[in-house]
Design a protein around this motif. Structure first.
Motif, PDB file in Angstrom:
ATOM      1  N   GLU A   5       0.828  -1.201   0.000  1.00  0.00           N
ATOM      2  CA  GLU A   5       0.000   0.000   0.000  1.00  0.00           C
ATOM      3  C   GLU A   5       0.869   1.261   0.000  1.00  0.00           C
ATOM      4  O   GLU A   5       0.536   2.253  -0.656  1.00  0.00           O
ATOM      5  CB  GLU A   5      -0.936  -0.007   1.201  1.00  0.00           C
ATOM      6  CG  GLU A   5      -2.020   1.047   1.133  1.00  0.00           C
ATOM      7  CD  GLU A   5      -2.910   0.950  -0.093  1.00  0.00           C
ATOM      8  OE1 GLU A   5      -2.972   1.946  -0.846  1.00  0.00           O
ATOM      9  OE2 GLU A   5      -3.534  -0.096  -0.307  1.00  0.00           O
ATOM     10  N   GLU A   9       0.799   4.109  -2.863  1.00  0.00           N
ATOM     11  CA  GLU A   9       0.570   5.528  -2.590  1.00  0.00           C
ATOM     12  C   GLU A   9       1.655   6.398  -3.206  1.00  0.00           C
ATOM     13  O   GLU A   9       1.381   7.484  -3.720  1.00  0.00           O
ATOM     14  CB  GLU A   9       0.450   5.779  -1.084  1.00  0.00           C
ATOM     15  CG  GLU A   9       0.057   7.204  -0.745  1.00  0.00           C
ATOM     16  CD  GLU A   9      -1.182   7.683  -1.511  1.00  0.00           C
ATOM     17  OE1 GLU A   9      -1.157   8.836  -2.000  1.00  0.00           O
ATOM     18  OE2 GLU A   9      -2.148   6.914  -1.655  1.00  0.00           O
ATOM     19  N   ARG A  10       2.905   5.931  -3.182  1.00  0.00           N
ATOM     20  CA  ARG A  10       3.981   6.687  -3.844  1.00  0.00           C
ATOM     21  C   ARG A  10       3.711   6.783  -5.349  1.00  0.00           C
ATOM     22  O   ARG A  10       3.944   7.827  -5.965  1.00  0.00           O
ATOM     23  CB  ARG A  10       5.331   6.033  -3.579  1.00  0.00           C
ATOM     24  CG  ARG A  10       5.801   6.236  -2.137  1.00  0.00           C
ATOM     25  CD  ARG A  10       7.295   5.996  -1.933  1.00  0.00           C
ATOM     26  NE  ARG A  10       7.840   4.810  -2.551  1.00  0.00           N
ATOM     27  CZ  ARG A  10       8.019   3.636  -1.940  1.00  0.00           C
ATOM     28  NH1 ARG A  10       7.691   3.487  -0.672  1.00  0.00           N
ATOM     29  NH2 ARG A  10       8.548   2.621  -2.577  1.00  0.00           N
ATOM     30  N   ARG A  12       0.719   6.653  -6.795  1.00  0.00           N
ATOM     31  CA  ARG A  12      -0.417   7.568  -6.977  1.00  0.00           C
ATOM     32  C   ARG A  12       0.047   9.018  -6.910  1.00  0.00           C
ATOM     33  O   ARG A  12      -0.368   9.858  -7.716  1.00  0.00           O
ATOM     34  CB  ARG A  12      -1.481   7.302  -5.908  1.00  0.00           C
ATOM     35  CG  ARG A  12      -2.252   6.035  -6.113  1.00  0.00           C
ATOM     36  CD  ARG A  12      -3.384   5.910  -5.064  1.00  0.00           C
ATOM     37  NE  ARG A  12      -3.805   4.539  -4.999  1.00  0.00           N
ATOM     38  CZ  ARG A  12      -3.513   3.690  -4.007  1.00  0.00           C
ATOM     39  NH1 ARG A  12      -2.819   4.108  -2.950  1.00  0.00           N
ATOM     40  NH2 ARG A  12      -3.933   2.455  -4.035  1.00  0.00           N
TER      41      ARG A  12
END
Length: 105
Positions: A5, A9-10, A12
């Motif tokens: 996750e 997120e990085r 995104r």
């Protein structure tokens, strides 16, 4: 999952701040079912094995019309069937028992 996750997120953040090219990222947990499915991809019967907590587990590919799926016999319903593998006349024999169908269960 936490590590996956964090990487997602990085990615995104990179797409928001950078190329903006419509790249999408998803993180989904894969169960042993998915591992068994991948293990059987190269076998004509979709049979494959995985190691699960130091125990070798055999997975067989089931078509949705097969007995176990029609009668709620899959793992999601708490149904895992013990199997035995016997050597007989130079061949391997796999045996397992699936309980009979009970309507309304």
């Amino acid at each position: 999952m936490d590590e996956a996750e964090a990487v997602a997120e990085r990615l995104r953040a990179w797409t928001r701040e950078g190329p903006g090219n419509g790249l999408r990222v998803a993180v989904d947990a894969h169960t042993d079912f998915h591992r068994l499915t991948r293990a059987g991809w190269g076998h004509p019967l979709l049979a494959g094995t995985i190691d699960l907590d130091a125990c070798q587990v055999l997975g067989l590919g089931w078509d949705p019309g097969d007995h176990s799926m029609r009668h709620r016999g899959e793992r999601a319903y708490g149904q895992v069937y013990p199997a035995t593998l016997e050597a007989r006349a130079g061949a391997a024999v796999l045996r397992w028992t699936i309980p009979p169908y009970e309507p309304g269960r």
